[in-house]
Design an enzyme around this catalytic site. Structure first.
Site, PDB file in Angstrom:
ATOM      1  N   SER A 254       4.120  -1.987   4.489  1.00 55.45           N
ATOM      2  CA  SER A 254       4.428  -3.394   4.770  1.00 55.45           C
ATOM      3  C   SER A 254       4.494  -4.168   3.464  1.00 55.45           C
ATOM      4  O   SER A 254       3.763  -3.856   2.525  1.00 55.45           O
ATOM      5  CB  SER A 254       3.325  -4.031   5.617  1.00 55.45           C
ATOM      6  OG  SER A 254       3.115  -3.281   6.770  1.00 55.45           O
TER       7      SER A 254
ATOM      8  N   GLU B  75      -9.792  -1.944   5.267  1.00 59.51           N
ATOM      9  CA  GLU B  75      -8.642  -2.077   6.165  1.00 59.51           C
ATOM     10  C   GLU B  75      -9.110  -2.134   7.614  1.00 59.51           C
ATOM     11  O   GLU B  75      -8.651  -2.937   8.405  1.00 59.51           O
ATOM     12  CB  GLU B  75      -7.694  -0.885   5.972  1.00 59.51           C
ATOM     13  CG  GLU B  75      -6.490  -0.927   6.888  1.00 59.51           C
ATOM     14  CD  GLU B  75      -5.507   0.197   6.599  1.00 59.51           C
ATOM     15  OE1 GLU B  75      -5.931   1.222   6.031  1.00 59.51           O
ATOM     16  OE2 GLU B  75      -4.328   0.044   6.937  1.00 59.51           O
TER      17      GLU B  75
ATOM     18  N   SER C  63       0.455   6.504   2.936  1.00 61.06           N
ATOM     19  CA  SER C  63       1.073   7.478   3.853  1.00 61.06           C
ATOM     20  C   SER C  63       2.348   8.074   3.290  1.00 61.06           C
ATOM     21  O   SER C  63       3.090   7.415   2.559  1.00 61.06           O
ATOM     22  CB  SER C  63       1.446   6.791   5.163  1.00 61.06           C
ATOM     23  OG  SER C  63       0.309   6.447   5.873  1.00 61.06           O
TER      24      SER C  63
ATOM     25  N   GLN D   4       0.840  -1.200   0.000  1.00 59.13           N
ATOM     26  CA  GLN D   4       0.000   0.000   0.000  1.00 59.13           C
ATOM     27  C   GLN D   4       0.871   1.244   0.000  1.00 59.13           C
ATOM     28  O   GLN D   4       1.795   1.346   0.811  1.00 59.13           O
ATOM     29  CB  GLN D   4      -0.876  -0.028   1.260  1.00 59.13           C
ATOM     30  CG  GLN D   4      -1.833   1.115   1.416  1.00 59.13           C
ATOM     31  CD  GLN D   4      -2.514   1.103   2.779  1.00 59.13           C
ATOM     32  OE1 GLN D   4      -1.996   0.516   3.720  1.00 59.13           O
ATOM     33  NE2 GLN D   4      -3.646   1.761   2.891  1.00 59.13           N
ATOM     34  N   GLY D   5       0.613   2.183  -0.894  1.00 59.58           N
ATOM     35  CA  GLY D   5       1.354   3.438  -0.932  1.00 59.58           C
ATOM     36  C   GLY D   5       0.429   4.613  -0.658  1.00 59.58           C
ATOM     37  O   GLY D   5       0.044   5.339  -1.573  1.00 59.58           O
TER      38      GLY D   5
ATOM     39  N   GLU E 287      -6.737   7.933  17.768  1.00 53.65           N
ATOM     40  CA  GLU E 287      -7.343   9.261  17.854  1.00 53.65           C
ATOM     41  C   GLU E 287      -8.247   9.494  16.641  1.00 53.65           C
ATOM     42  O   GLU E 287      -9.382   9.977  16.775  1.00 53.65           O
ATOM     43  CB  GLU E 287      -6.257  10.344  17.927  1.00 53.65           C
ATOM     44  CG  GLU E 287      -5.425  10.329  19.219  1.00 53.65           C
ATOM     45  CD  GLU E 287      -4.344   9.253  19.247  1.00 53.65           C
ATOM     46  OE1 GLU E 287      -4.116   8.588  18.210  1.00 53.65           O
ATOM     47  OE2 GLU E 287      -3.732   9.053  20.317  1.00 53.65           O
TER      48      GLU E 287
END
Lengths: 365, 388, 365, 388
Positions: free
Chosen positions: B162, B245, B130, B127-128, B371
Site C-alpha cells: 500500500s 502492525e 511480502s 512496506q516491502g 489462519e
C-alpha cells in the site's frame, strides 16, 4: 423416485459446458465485462442455433417442447461459466410471462428477440407488487402506450424487448414494449456481467400480455422460476469458485507443505463443498417442482434461492481467503464469481426475504 | 478502574475536540459517507495540519517530534477522530510500523533523519515484506541484496504494498545470506523509493481500484548506513514491525469500525430497515461486539501503561476486527436489499458500502491471515504446540 | 481512563479464588450438586466472616461500604468455581431491592438472611413486568400479607427470605416475606448447582420494601445488576471451561501428536479465548457502569449479559468437543460449567432479548 | 428426474402407511414428544412386529431374511416412519453396522447364524471399537487377543458402546499382532456378550442418563470361527463398518432430524414463539437445511441405485446432520426462554428438549468427530493432501 438427469439432459449439459468453456473462458468473460456492451451479441445466434431459446417453447411456436428441467441444466452451466448475456432475463423472467402470447414466443424461439422484465420502481422493489404502480398503461387506438420509469432492470441494454408491470385501467397488468422505443440508461452494477439499468417509457407503444385477472399468478410463476434459475446459477458459480480453491490449495506451498495440508485451510474447502452440494440438491428439487408445476414449487424455489445464494457467496469468500492476496486482485477471476453470487443473493431481497416466505408456509403469517 | 477521563485526559480531549471542529476540511462530514475516499493531496495537507497542532506521534519521544504523552491520550485521540469522522493521517505505514521499528532498532542518525518527517507527513512510507512466493511464510522471501563496498545492491520483487506509488521510503526485507538458515540470512533495509531501479506498478483490487502495488527492484543501490539493526539480523527487527502492525494498528482499526458502525445505523434509518427485527438484532450484535473489542483494546492499553508491556489481549484486535468488519459491511449491503448491486453514482452514498464490502475481504488476508493469527495466538499466547 | 482493578480488589480476587478452589473444587461441587440441599450451608457463615455479604452495604448497616465493583470480582470468581449457594440471588437480585430497608440490609450483612427474588408467574416471565400480577399484597393490621404463586425462583430452597413482586392496592410493589411462612417446591433444573423453584404464598405475612412509585426503577436496577453479575459469572465459568480445553489439548495425543497441534482443534480453543476476553471486557465495563450509576449502565449490562452468556456457552461447547467422549460424560466436570452457562444464557430471556433492548437504545423502538 | 413415487414405490408406501396406522403401539404418538424415550422391552416387541411384517432389512438379500427391495424402498420406509413418528427398530448397530459388514465379509456360516436374528431383533448388537486411549486414532487400539488353539483370548477395555448393556453380540476390534504396523495387526471378532469375562459398566452422559457403556474383557475366549475376514486384516473390515456407520446411518439420522424439526414447529406454535421474526427466520433456515440434506442423501442414493456405488455426497450426511441437530435442539431451548432450564416433570414436554439438547453435543464426537470427518472429505473426496 429418481434424482438424476436423463441421458439427454446430461448430453445437453456437456454441450453447454463446452459452449461456455470454449467461448467464455475466464479471460474472455473478463474482456467482455470491460466492454461497453458487456457481452458478445453473436453468442445469441449460436445459442439460438443450439435450440436453447426455444427449449421450453411448444413445437407449434418453433420451440423444442421440453420444459424447465432442460433449461435448469443450462442455468447451472451458464452460471459455472459466468455467461454474460440476457439469457436469465429472457428465459427465467420474461419468457414466463409470455405463455399467453404465442407470437412473442415464436420470435423468441427463432432468435428474433432478447427479453427482460421491468418491475421495480423507486421505493418499491418486490417482485410481487402489493398494490399500485406509478407506471401507467393507457389504451391508444387499437393498442396501448406505457408511461413511467422502471429501475434495476436486468440486462436492460442487451434486451430488444421488455415485459413491463404497469397499472392499466382495470388494474395491474403486463405489457411488452420494444426497448428501442424507450429510453435506457445503464447503472454501474457490481457484477459487470449482469448489469442493471433504468428504462423510461413516455407514451411507448406496447402490447398487453396479461391482464388484471392473471397478473398475480403470472408474476408468481415468474418469481419461482427466477428463484430456481438463480439457485442453479449460484450452484454453478459457487462450484467454479470451489474448484479454483481446491486446485489452488493442492499446489500452493507455504512452510514447506501444500497449504491444503493445513486443516484451517482444507476444512474451509470442505465447508464449501458441503454448502454447494446441499445447494445443488435444493436447486434440482426446486427445478423439478417448477418443471412439473408441483404444489411445493414456490416453497422449494424460495428455499433453494436463499440457500444457494448464500452458499455461493460463502464458497467465493472462502476461495478468496485461501488464495491469499492474489485472490483479492481484479486480475484474478474469483471476484467475478463473487459478484455474480452477490447479484443472485440480492435478487428480490437477500435470503431472509425468501426464508420469510418459507416461514409463512410452515407457520402461517 | 475508571472509564472517565482523568483531568489531564479531559482537558486534552476538550482542546482536541475544539481544534477538530475548527480545522476539519470544509464539507468533510458531508463528503465522508460517499465513495470519495482517499485523495493524497488533501490527506497530505491534513496530516501536516495535525502534525503542526501537535496531534501526531502523541506517545513518541519529544526529541523526535513526539509529545511523550501517555498512551491513554492516543486512545482519546482516536475516540475524538471517530466522533468527528475526521480523515486519517497519510502516514499509516510510517506512523504504525516504520516509525516504531526505527525507534526500537534505529541508529541516532536514522532516528534524526526519519522520525520527524514521518510525523509531519513529509515522508510517506511503504512496506516491502511480502513476495509472490512468500505470503504467510514470510521468511521464505527471495529478494536478494548483495554487498558492494558501502552499498547493498537489491534485486527482486515485492507485492501487496500500500502507498508504494506515492511513497518516499520503504521498509524492505532482503536476503543477504542465501546459505544461512531461512530466518538467519535476512536484513532489514530502509530504502529511498526515488532510487534508480525502483519500479512501482499498481495492482487493482476486486473493486477495480488500485490500492496495493508491486515493487520491482533492479540493481537498486542502498547505502550500508540504511541497514536497520544488524546485517542478517533483520528477522527480529521485522518481528517488531509486525507486532506493531497487528497491535497498535488493530487499535486504530477498531476506531474505523466504530465509524462504520455509526454509518450502518444511519443507513438503517435512511432505508427504513431499522424497523426489521432481523436487522435490529444484527445491528445490536455488532454494536455489542464493537464495545467488546474496544474495551479489550483498552484493557491491553492499561496493562501497557502499568507494566510497559501490552496485555496478551492485544493479539485479538486485528483478527477480530477483520472478521467483524466483513460481517458489518455485508450487513450494510443486506440493508440495501436489491439495490445492493448498484455501485458508483447511482448507488446509495455513491457506492460507499459496495467499495467497503469488497475491500473488507482483504482484511483477513493482509497483515497476517486469520489462519496465521490464530496460530500465533494458539502458540504464543496459549502455549499450544506448533501446528506447522 | 483506567481499566484495571485496584490492588485491594485484586487481593479480594485472590481471596475469592482460594475460597472457591480450596472449598469448592470440581469434585466437591459435584458432590454437593447431588445432595438434596444442593449446597453447603456452612459456606454462608464463612463468606459472611470474610465480609462478603456486606461488601456494598453502608457501614452504618454493618457493611463494608464498598460498591458493586468489589462484588463484581466475587461474581467472576464464584462463577469460575461454580459456587453453589444463593449468593447470586441474594446479592445481585434481592439486595438491589433493599436500599430502602436498612433493617433488612443489617440482617444480610450480619449473615442473618439469605435472599432471593420472586417475579415470574405462569405465562409471564420478564423481569420488568408490563402490567398487573396475579400475586396480591393486602394490608392486614399494621402489616401486609401475600397470596399467589411465583415460578422459577432462583435458589428458592436455600433462601431464608424472599423479595416478591406483587400487586398491592396502589399498584405493583415489592414485599419481603420469610420463606418458612410460604410453601416451597423445587423443580428439576438442568443446572443442579442453581435450582429453580415455586413459592406459594397464602396469606403469608410480609413487609413492603418498595411502593408503586419506585418499583419500576428498583426493578430496573435489579435487572441491570443481575445482567452484570451474570456476565461476570459467565466469564468465570467460560474461562474455567477454556482452561480445561487448553490443558487437555496440550497433553492428549492422537496420531502421534498432541491434538492441540491440529488447527481444527487449536483454532477452536483460540476462538474460546477470544470470546471470553471480549466478554470479560464487556462484563468489566458493565460492572463499572453499574457501580458508578453511569447512564450507559442499562445498555452496558444488557450488552454484557447477551455476549458473555453466549460466549460462555460456546466456550463450554468447544471444550466438550475437543475433549471427545470423556467431556460428554456426567463424571467429567465440563457439563456443570455448560449447564451454568446455559442457566445464565436463559435468564430473563436468551441473548436476543437483551439485544432487543440494545437495539431500542440505538435505533429507537 | 422424478420426485414422485414410481408405481411400485407408491404401492409399497400405501401398504406401509396403513400397516403403521394399524400397528403402532397404543398412545405412541401422544407419548412421543415427552422425555419417555427408550424402553428396551417395548422396542424389542416393536422390532419383532416390524420384522414379521417384512419391513426390516428391506434391501438385504432374501436368503438372509431380507426383501431384496431397491434402495428407494428404504427411503420410502424412512419417510413413512417419520410421518408416523414411529419408534425405531432396536437393532441400530446390528442393522446399520454389524449386518452389512457380515454381508460383505462374513462366511456362509456367520451369515446364516446372525443375519436373520439381527433383522428380527433377537440378537441385539453393540460395537467395541473405541478405547480410552484411542478415539479418533482408532488404529492405536490396544485391546489384545492371543491365539490359544481354536480360540482367541481377549483382554482389554472398550468404551462409548451404546446398547452394550442389553447386547447379545459385539463387533470387536482387537490387536492380534503387536509387532506389525499399526493398521496391520488388527483382527475383527464377533463376540458373544454372554461369554465369561465380559463386564459391562454404564457410563452416564451429561444429562445424567446412561446410554454408553464401558466393556471390560478379562480372558474372554472367542472361537476362531468368529473372526470376520482374515486374522490381522481387521482394519479393512472395520472400514466397511465405518462407511456404513457414517453413510447409511446418516441417512436414517436425517429422518430423525425431520421428526425433531416437526416438533420444533409444534413447540413454536404452543409457546407463541411462532410470531417472533427471529425465531421464524431460524425455523425457516432449519427447514431449508433439512431439505438440502435430505435431497443430498437422495442424490447419493440415486447414484447407488444406478452404479452400485453411493455418490460422494453421502459423506456429508453424518457431519452435517450432527451440526444441524445441535443448532436445532438449541433453538428449541431458546424458544422456551427462561423456562429452558426446567427439566423433567416440570419442563415443557417433560424435559424432552433438555435431554435432546444435551445429547446432541455427543453427535459431533461419536461415529467420527467432525474434525475427522472433515479430514476424510478433504482427503478422500476432494483429493487434498493429508493433514496428519
Amino acid at each position: 423416485m429418481d434424482f438424476a438427469f436423463s441421458e439427454e439432459q446430461e448430453m445437453l449439459r456437456s454441450q453447454a459446458r463446452s459452449f461456455v468453456t470454449d467461448r467464455f473462458g475466464a479471460e474472455r468473460v473478463a474482456q467482455l465485462a470491460e466492454t461497453e456492451a458487456g457481452w458478445d451479441e453473436s453468442s445469441w445466434d449460436a445459442m439460438t442455433e443450439l435450440g436453447w431459446m426455444g427449449l421450453s417453447i411448444p413445437e407449434e411456436q418453433g420451440g423444442a417442447g421440453f420444459g424447465f428441467l432442460e433449461e435448469a441444466v443450462l442455468f447451472e452451466e451458464l452460471g459455472y461459466g459466468l455467461y454474460p448475456g440476457p439469457y436469465f432475463s429472457t428465459v427465467a423472467l420474461a419468457r414466463r410471462a409470455l405463455d399467453g402470447a404465442p407470437e412473442q414466443l415464436k420470435r423468441l424461439a427463432s432468435g428474433g428477440s432478447r427479453l427482460t422484465l421491468a418491475w421495480i420502481e423507486g421505493g418499491r422493489a418486490k417482485l410481487l407488487p402489493e398494490t399500485g404502480m406509478s407506471t401507467q398503461a393507457q389504451e391508444s387506438g387499437d393498442g396501448w402506450t406505457l408511461t413511467g420509469e422502471k429501475h434495476l432492470v436486468p440486462d436492460a441494454s442487451a434486451a430488444t424487448d421488455v415485459v413491463v408491470v404497469a397499472a392499466g385501467p382495470e388494474g395491474l397488468g403486463l405489457w411488452v414494449a420494444r426497448c428501442e422505443d424507450a429510453k435506457i440508461e445503464m447503472d454501474p452494477t457490481m457484477d459487470r456481467t449482469r448489469r442493471l439499468g433504468r428504462i423510461i417509457f413516455d407514451g411507448t407503444p406496447a402490447e398487453q400480455v396479461a391482464g388484471a385477472g392473471d397478473v398475480r399468478s403470472t408474476l408468481e410463476r415468474v418469481q419461482m422460476t427466477a428463484y430456481a434459475a438463480l439457485a442453479l446459477e449460484a450452484v454453478g458459480a459457487g462450484q467454479a469458485a470451489f474448484e479454483l480453491a481446491a486446485d489452488h490449495v493442492k499446489t500452493r506451498e507455504q512452510f514447506g507443505k501444500p497449504i491444503g495440508a493445513y486443516q484451517a485451510v482444507s476444512h474451509q474447502v470442505v465447508d464449501s463443498y458441503i454448502g454447494i452440494e446441499l445447494a445443488r440438491s435444493l436447486a434440482y428439487w426446486a427445478a423439478w417442482c417448477v418443471a412439473e408445476g408441483d404444489e411445493r414449487a414456490p416453497m422449494a424455489a424460495a428455499a433453494a434461492k436463499s440457500f444457494a445464494g448464500e452458499a455461493a457467496v460463502a464458497s467465493c469468500e472462502r476461495a478468496i481467503q485461501v488464495h491469499g492476496g492474489i485472490g483479492f486482485t481484479y486480475e484474478h477471476p474469483l471476484h467475478r464469481y463473487y459478484k455474480r453470487a452477490q447479484w443472485i443473493d440480492s435478487f428480490d431481497g437477500f435470503g431472509s426475504v425468501q426464508r420469510a416466505s418459507v416461514a409463512t408456509a410452515l407457520l402461517g403469517s | 478502574m475508571d472509564f472517565r477521563d482523568a483531568p489531564e485526559e479531559a482537558s486534552f480531549r476538550s482542546e482536541l475536540r475544539s481544534w477538530l471542529e475548527e480545522n476539519l476540511p470544509d464539507g468533510w462530514r458531508e463528503l465522508s459517507p460517499s465513495r470519495t475516499r482517499w485523495n493524497a493531496d488533501v490527506s497530505r495537507e491534513w496530516s501536516k495540519k495535525l502534525y503542526e497542532a501537535g496531534y501526531v506521534g502523541l506517545t513518541w519521544p519529544k526529541e523526535y517530534g513526539g509529545r511523550a504523552a501517555p498512551y491513554t491520550h492516543q486512545a482519546v485521540f482516536l475516540e475524538e477522530m471517530v466522533r468527528a469522522e475526521a480523515p486519517e493521517h497519510i502516514g499509516v505505514i510510517g506512523l504504525g510500523m516504520a516509525g516504531p521499528t526505527i525507534i526500537s532498532h534505529g541508529t541516532d542518525e536514522q532516528k534524526n533523519r526519519h522520525l520527524a518527517n514521518i510525523l509531519s507527513g513529509d515522508e510517506v512510507w511503504c512496506q516491502g515484506f511480502s513476495e509472490p512466493g512468500s505470503g504467510s511464510d514470510l521468511a521464505s522471501l527471495r529478494t536478494k541484496a548483495v554487498r558492494d563496498n558501502d552499498h547493498f545492491v537489491v534485486n527482486g520483487q515485492k507485492v501487496w504494498s500500500s502507498f508504494a506509488h506515492i511513497a518516499d521510503w520503504c521498509i524492505l526485507l532482503v536476503r543477504t545470506d542465501p546459505d544461512a538458515k531461512k530466518h538467519q540470512g535476512i536484513t532489514y533495509l530502509l530504502v529511498d523509493m526515488h532510487s534508480d531501479g525502483v519500479d512501482v506498478r499498481p495492482l487493482n483490487q476486486m473493486s477495480g481500484e488500485p490500492e496495493f502495488n508491486e515493487i520491482f527492484f533492479s540493481d537498486v543501490r542502498v547505502p550500508i548506513e540504511n541497514v536497520l539493526g544488524e546485517v542478517n539480523a533483520g528477522w527480529g527487527v521485522a518481528m517488531t514491525t509486525l507486532l506493531h502492525e497487528r497491535g497498535t494498528l488493530g487499535f486504530a482499526l477498531t476506531s474505523r469500525l466504530e465509524v462504520a458502525m455509526n454509518k450502518v445505523v444511519t443507513l438503517a434509518r435512511e432505508t427504513g430497515a431499522e424497523r426489521d427485527p432481523l436487522i435490529r438484532d444484527r445491528i445490536a450484535r455488532h454494536w455489542v461486539e464493537l464495545q467488546g473489542l474496544k474495551f479489550t483494546n483498552y484493557r491491553a492499553l492499561t496493562t501497557l501503561v502499568k507494566t510497559g508491556v501490552p496485555g496478551p489481549e492485544g493479539s485479538i484486535a486485528k483478527l477480530f476486527w477483520s472478521e467483524s468488519n466483513q460481517r458489518l459491511t455485508k450487513l450494510a449491503l443486506e440493508i440495501m436489499g436489491p439495490r445492493a448491486q448498484l455501485d458508483g453514482d447511482e448507488g446509495i452514498w455513491d457506492g460507499y458500502w459496495q467499495y467497503q464490502q469488497l475491500r473488507s475481504r482483504g482484511n483477513t488476508i493482509e497483515a497476517g491471515t486469520s489462519e496465521v493469527l490464530r496460530n500465533i495466538i494458539a502458540e504464543r499466547v496459549l502455549g499450544l504446540p506448533r501446528s506447522r
